[in-house]
Design an enzyme around this catalytic site. Structure first.
Site, PDB file in Angstrom:
ATOM      1  CG  ASP B 320      -2.132  -0.939   0.829  1.00  0.00           C
ATOM      2  OD1 ASP B 320      -2.410  -1.273  -0.187  1.00  0.00           O
ATOM      3  OD2 ASP B 320      -2.936  -1.099   1.788  1.00  0.00           O
ATOM      4  N   GLY B 327       0.470   7.888   2.457  1.00  0.00           N
ATOM      5  CA  GLY B 327       0.068   9.640   2.680  1.00  0.00           C
ATOM      6  C   GLY B 327      -0.975   9.888   1.786  1.00  0.00           C
ATOM      7  CB  CYS B 329      -4.406   6.282   0.866  1.00  0.00           C
ATOM      8  SG  CYS B 329      -4.219   5.917  -0.975  1.00  0.00           S
ATOM      9  N   GLY B 406      -8.534   2.557  -0.452  1.00  0.00           N
ATOM     10  CA  GLY B 406      -9.463   1.904  -1.339  1.00  0.00           C
ATOM     11  C   GLY B 406     -10.513   1.547   0.004  1.00  0.00           C
ATOM     12  CG  ASN B 407     -10.704  -2.786   0.571  1.00  0.00           C
ATOM     13  OD1 ASN B 407      -9.610  -2.315   0.248  1.00  0.00           O
ATOM     14  ND2 ASN B 407     -10.894  -3.813   1.118  1.00  0.00           N
ATOM     15  CE1 TYR B 408      -8.941  -3.967   6.853  1.00  0.00           C
ATOM     16  CE2 TYR B 408      -8.876  -4.917   4.682  1.00  0.00           C
ATOM     17  CZ  TYR B 408      -8.927  -5.106   5.870  1.00  0.00           C
ATOM     18  OH  TYR B 408      -9.339  -6.283   6.501  1.00  0.00           O
ATOM     19  CG  ASP B 409     -11.355   3.649   6.603  1.00  0.00           C
ATOM     20  OD1 ASP B 409     -11.777   2.602   5.613  1.00  0.00           O
ATOM     21  OD2 ASP B 409     -11.568   4.821   6.397  1.00  0.00           O
ATOM     22  CE1 TYR B 410      -3.829  -1.452   7.025  1.00  0.00           C
ATOM     23  CE2 TYR B 410      -4.682  -0.090   4.999  1.00  0.00           C
ATOM     24  CZ  TYR B 410      -4.226  -1.287   5.557  1.00  0.00           C
ATOM     25  OH  TYR B 410      -4.173  -2.321   5.035  1.00  0.00           O
ATOM     26  CG  ASP B 474      19.944   8.838  16.206  1.00  0.00           C
ATOM     27  OD1 ASP B 474      20.198   7.503  15.891  1.00  0.00           O
ATOM     28  OD2 ASP B 474      20.054   9.943  15.858  1.00  0.00           O
ATOM     29  CG  HIS B 624      -9.105  -9.635   9.010  1.00  0.00           C
ATOM     30  ND1 HIS B 624      -9.339  -8.275   8.414  1.00  0.00           N
ATOM     31  CD2 HIS B 624     -10.059 -10.273   9.490  1.00  0.00           C
ATOM     32  CE1 HIS B 624     -10.893  -8.052   8.838  1.00  0.00           C
ATOM     33  NE2 HIS B 624     -11.095  -8.992   9.427  1.00  0.00           N
TER      34      HIS B 624
END
Lengths: 670, 670
Positions: B320, B327, B329, B406-410, B474, B624
């Site tokens: 993705d 970003g 998306c 697309g279909n998935y929201d993270y 660091d 999943h």
């Protein structure tokens, strides 16, 4: 760890008349009321008058009615509630007695002497008494004096002694170890090493005294954690932040029954287990009825072995629920600190050693959590001219209890989610059990010290915490099965696809107990409790999934004595057929137990568990390597698990949840 | 998954003059400003005039200054900031060009053609264009018509095609697959199966059309997730709940630099990575200075392989970040829903295919989280006549971005804790990628269907999500080492103790990259990044610990093509020596990559990593297996990890944190 005096909590109810008592109909799973405690001790004392009996109450709690009786009562509320009974474990004339008292019939209905291995819960009173003996014991006073310590700054605690292969029974003994205040309240950072005093609790006398060597008591400097004792430089300070519910909470509490969102459950309290969640059911909006999820869930045992082989430490392999009482060690919660501003508090009662009720105020809090998380969301950008954004913030309900077993504070949360999940989280804070040491720098250490040098003369000893939960799930009814859905890699060898592999789900239903024992970590699998008699419309078995958190298993060898006693931690998951007598994973009598009455031994019968009323036992834990950040007091570390609906609902049960509306900012004037 | 048109976001800045531009001194790690995007595209177009060049901008982002330059600049703020540079990846006349533009010198300083495997990020514009081709393609229209579907209700999306062992390069192609609306916005639940259209993006024409069979499009009923479309029966509704900060937030934002409690860090945004946290330092109250923790942290790749071998599905093995832009998306966050009432929102800019800036409003929110948790506590009951209860509630700072690929929201959270922990959580919600199926009941299924029957004609396909984080720690300076502290069981065989076993810590410092590759799950170990040149007063190396969440690893075979491309997921932990060019775990060019430029290949050089500037790569994921609760939209599931100080501070860094005071309830009048 050992537990200590709790004088401040001991408000003894001297007569029946002063007890405020609500006359509403009692739920059969309600904890014993103060009046019931009083009645129980009176009944027992009638049979065993203290004039000619040495009688101490080691445990008094509800004797649960049979499950079928409770369920029938629930299904037809009009019938007479099941008779109230209490289980008493007493020491009578130096014998352990199991007494069942029937409160409605006002009499003892069962009375047995227990002759097996292991002893009942330690009472606070006998621990206190044991500790006080030292202050009249000349060799002890000499040892303190020899170290240049002030006796009035010394405090002592009682430690369960465990079992290390002795053939002969030891009798009820504890080891008493001491700490030093003198400029701090953080006694646990100031152990007085090398002095071990063994006390016989039945005779209440010192039977052994040992002072092996002298090393410095770690300094008080930097150990006090009270806000009032902190000195600059301070760090940056945050501005106020709080949660508000202008229209009040969304839950209701009727007696001990809690209703919130789609959940309905019963809360009770037990001296040994702490909080017990019973009869958790969830409302199914589509089916328009409540559906059963969990008959009963609680902490069955808490095993805390330390990893130090020295004379003063090797036996520290505690079973906090069975030795000290996870409920007995509950502490009053601080409003606005232990629980947020929208919390409601509830108290509980336990019995003292004399059988009389002791009030434990504010041991529970219940609040709605609004952590800023998202329950579900989607932004749809694909439809021309239409931007769809649907988001539902997460609000859940938390039931919290804190048990402070001596040095450690266990923050227990049962969290109910609108999605149908039940999430259990345990946070550990409080104080480490440290060992005094001659070392002030790591470079000086050229031997095994069993821990981390946290500060001068202070070693944080390696140890574990294993929490074993009893989870009697009744997914849509009692008859359930346990299914392991393995994610199995399959090689593609026939050129039917450009792919060379994929994974698929291979489900195995456990037939007997041995099929269901699982050490997590090695393979990928979904673990489900299903109802094999109930299917969704498209034919999936209705179920709930166990979602482990961080996986931890024991590192002791199977033949080591603490591990024989704690054998129930060997597998993270066990399934047993429901058996009213199998509640305590380490056995009913933990103090000096020998591992002959544990979940591991019960399970070795390998009973049938398919399409039965089954109990899921889940163990998670912490391997604790201390770091300097844990000194002088530990920031909370957490672990837990979740029970999540899995084909239980026909579809997403929170699809229709409406977002509550209020202005962007409530109109607040402070 | 594929990404689609985002017309609603496309507010194009047509001239320089309309861009509001703050003239404050820019931080060298700030994302490119709108003006800079405009300048970059102008410079590139000057060299490659669009009159005689086919030019598309596939990526424009900040070309990071050398780390040493940034650090020197920070150490002496007065010196001139490092020159601003941009990296451009463009397709120019059907070749991939890597161009570095120096903005201060207003010219190209490096310009190279890339001839290796793999192609740059797909742009939204070319995906849109590809999708539109279908609506003029007669065979496609015939296929839609044959199914009795209305063409105006059809929507299509572009899917990266992957690589499955082909020797010859395919050219830049995508497969276009379609969905059906007609009564729902939930197009993903209504796939039009069997039709696959292959589009050449360079020629922008259909090169292959396939319609293999006909099965029903799943029904619209029950799929719409909009609040306005829900019908009774509704579930119980909660009363309002919100967070208030009467005195405002405790954080400050200066440009892109955030200061909160003891933390100071820089936030930026990249079309590929999404949020980037840089220069995170923590104030040490005792030492009275800021100490460095993390130079840079971001999502390096997100690998999502599906487990379905059928013709329309086998290639769905998405990267993705590298294919679609994590970003790019990002979606605008909804106030009060995606983020609580006390959140502050920030926007970002990306470049369109023409190089011009596109504003992305509200893609970040920052808020203080007050979840009702306890930062630390202890109740001391052992001291006679004194009850000590000290509790500090937990308040943390969250930086959130949601990427809807697309279909998935993270839902991406970077959470900063006063204790010094940095906690990363990713929540997954949105819509499953489902396969249309002839089946309406599980009993009908006697073949491998690669998923769960979620509803009539709807299969939720098995898949994984693996998120790989780039974490350039660091710890108190650049030179760090990676230490694995194994918890090792030791048998006691010499009768020196009544115990038979214990565990101890055996620390191993990784010398080279191969020492540091770790598949989690099999052994117990603390994983630390330490500074071997800095010790605490008592001699412990200062460090930070990686605390994994739920551990997940790949199940595909090593020789499977998607797994060759995603070989960086094979180990949960990798350590590499810092190398400016090694940012993207799957390689710079992911679309049709062949796995020759991944973390796995870099690491095979087995470079020295002891006492060097090192980068920690951590992968966690989700296997999943869909359940009916995921239909038609998934409740959020979460996973993540934590970076926690481990002997970094001399003692508990939050011991002195004062509790903020306010009344039990703010005086609110709504």
């Amino acid at each position: 760890m050992a537990h200590y005096s709790k004088n401040f909590l001991f408000f003894l109810f001297s007569t029946l008349s002063i007890v405020p008592f609500s006359h509403q109909i009692q739920h059969p799973l309600d904890s014993l009321t103060p009046n019931e405690f009083i009645q129980v001790q009176a009944i027992v004392k009638q049979s065993y008058p203290t004039s000619n009996h040495n009688l101490t109450f080691q445990y008094i709690g509800l004797e649960e009615p049979n499950k079928q009786v409770v369920i029938s009562w629930l299904e037809s509320y009009s019938t007479t509630p099941p008779p109230r009974q209490a289980l008493v474990i007493a020491r009578i004339n130096h014998k352990t007695c199991e007494i069942i008292v029937d409160l409605s019939r006002n009499r003892i209905i069962s009375d047995q002497i227990y002759n097996g291995y292991g002893y009942p819960l330690l009472t606070f009173e006998e621990q206190n008494a044991a500790e006080l003996l030292l202050f009249k014991h000349a060799p002890f006073l000499a040892s303190i004096s020899k170290r240049g310590l002030k006796i009035e700054e010394v405090l002592c605690g009682s430690f369960a002694v465990g079992w290390f292969g002795e053939k002969k029974k030891n009798g009820r003994i504890v080891k008493v170890l001491c700490y030093y205040l003198d400029g701090t309240v953080n006694l646990y950072m100031r152990p007085i090493e090398a002095i071990t005093v063994t006390v016989d609790l039945e005779e209440m006398k010192i039977i052994h005294f040992q002072d092996r060597f002298m090393i410095p008591v770690p300094k008080a400097t930097g150990t006090d954690y009270r806000e009032s004792k902190q000195r600059a430089p301070f760090g940056p300070q945050l501005k106020g932040i709080t949660v508000v519910q202008p229209d009040g909470p969304s839950f209701s509490i009727d007696g001990n029954r809690v209703r919130w969102a789609n959940w309905d459950f019963h809360m009770s309290f037990d001296a040994r287990a702490g909080p017990i969640i019973s009869l958790a059911s969830i409302y199914d909006t589509e089916k328009q009825n409540f559906r059963r999820v969990m008959y009963r869930g609680f902490v069955s045992e808490l095993f805390v072995p330390y990893m130090d082989l020295t004379e003063e430490w090797y036996y520290r392999t505690f079973f906090d629920a069975g030795e000290y009482g996870y409920g007995l060690c509950a502490v009053p919660l601080e409003p606005l600190r232990d629980c947020p501003a929208n919390a409601v508090f509830m108290g509980a009662f336990v019995a003292g050693q004399d059988g009389m009720p002791i009030e434990m105020p504010n041991v529970f809090c219940i609040f709605e959590r609004n952590a800023g998380d998202v329950m579900w969301r989607h932004t749809e950008t694909m439809i021309p001219e239409v931007l769809v954004t649907e988001v539902r913030p997460e609000v859940s309900l938390v039931v919290r209890m804190v048990s402070t077993v001596g040095n450690y504070d266990y923050i227990n949360d049962w969290e109910f989610k609108q999605t149908g999940s039940i999430k259990v989280t345990v946070g550990l804070s409080g104080l480490l059990e440290v060992r005094g040491s001659k070392y002030s720098h790591k470079d000086q250490i050229h031997e095994e010290v069993y821990g981390t040098l946290l500060a001068e003369n202070t070693l944080g000893v390696h140890h574990d915490h294993f929490l074993t939960y009893y989870l009697d799930l009744d997914v849509d009814g009692e008859s359930n099965s346990f299914v392991k859905s393995k994610l199995q890699t399959t090689r593609v060898t026939d050129q039917s696809s450009p792919r060379k592999s994929y994974w698929t789900v291979v489900s195995e239903t456990a037939k007997t107990e041995s099929d269901a024992k699982i050490k997590l970590g090695s393979e990928s699998a979904d673990l489900l409790v299903v109802n094999p008699n109930k299917k969704t419309k498209v034919g999936n078995l209705v179920g709930y999934r166990l979602i482990p958190g961080s996986v931890t298993g024991p590192l002791l060898t199977d033949d080591d004595y603490p591990q024989i006693r704690g054998a129930f931690t060997k597998y993270n998951v066990w399934i047993t057929p429901y058996n009213k007598s199998e509640k305590w994973a380490g056995g009913l009598y933990l103090d000096q137990s020998r591992g002959d009455d544990t979940l591991a031994t019960w399970s070795s019968r390998n009973r049938r568990i398919e399409n039965r009323d089954i109990v899921l036992w889940y163990t998670f834990g912490f391997h604790h390597v201390p770091y300097q950040e844990d000194f002088p007091l530990m920031p909370t570390i957490s672990n837990g698990f979740e029970l999540r609906p899995a084909n239980f609902f026909e579809n997403n049960p929170v699809l229709k949840v409406k977002v509550t509306s209020f202005g962007r900012w409530p109109n607040c004037s402070i």
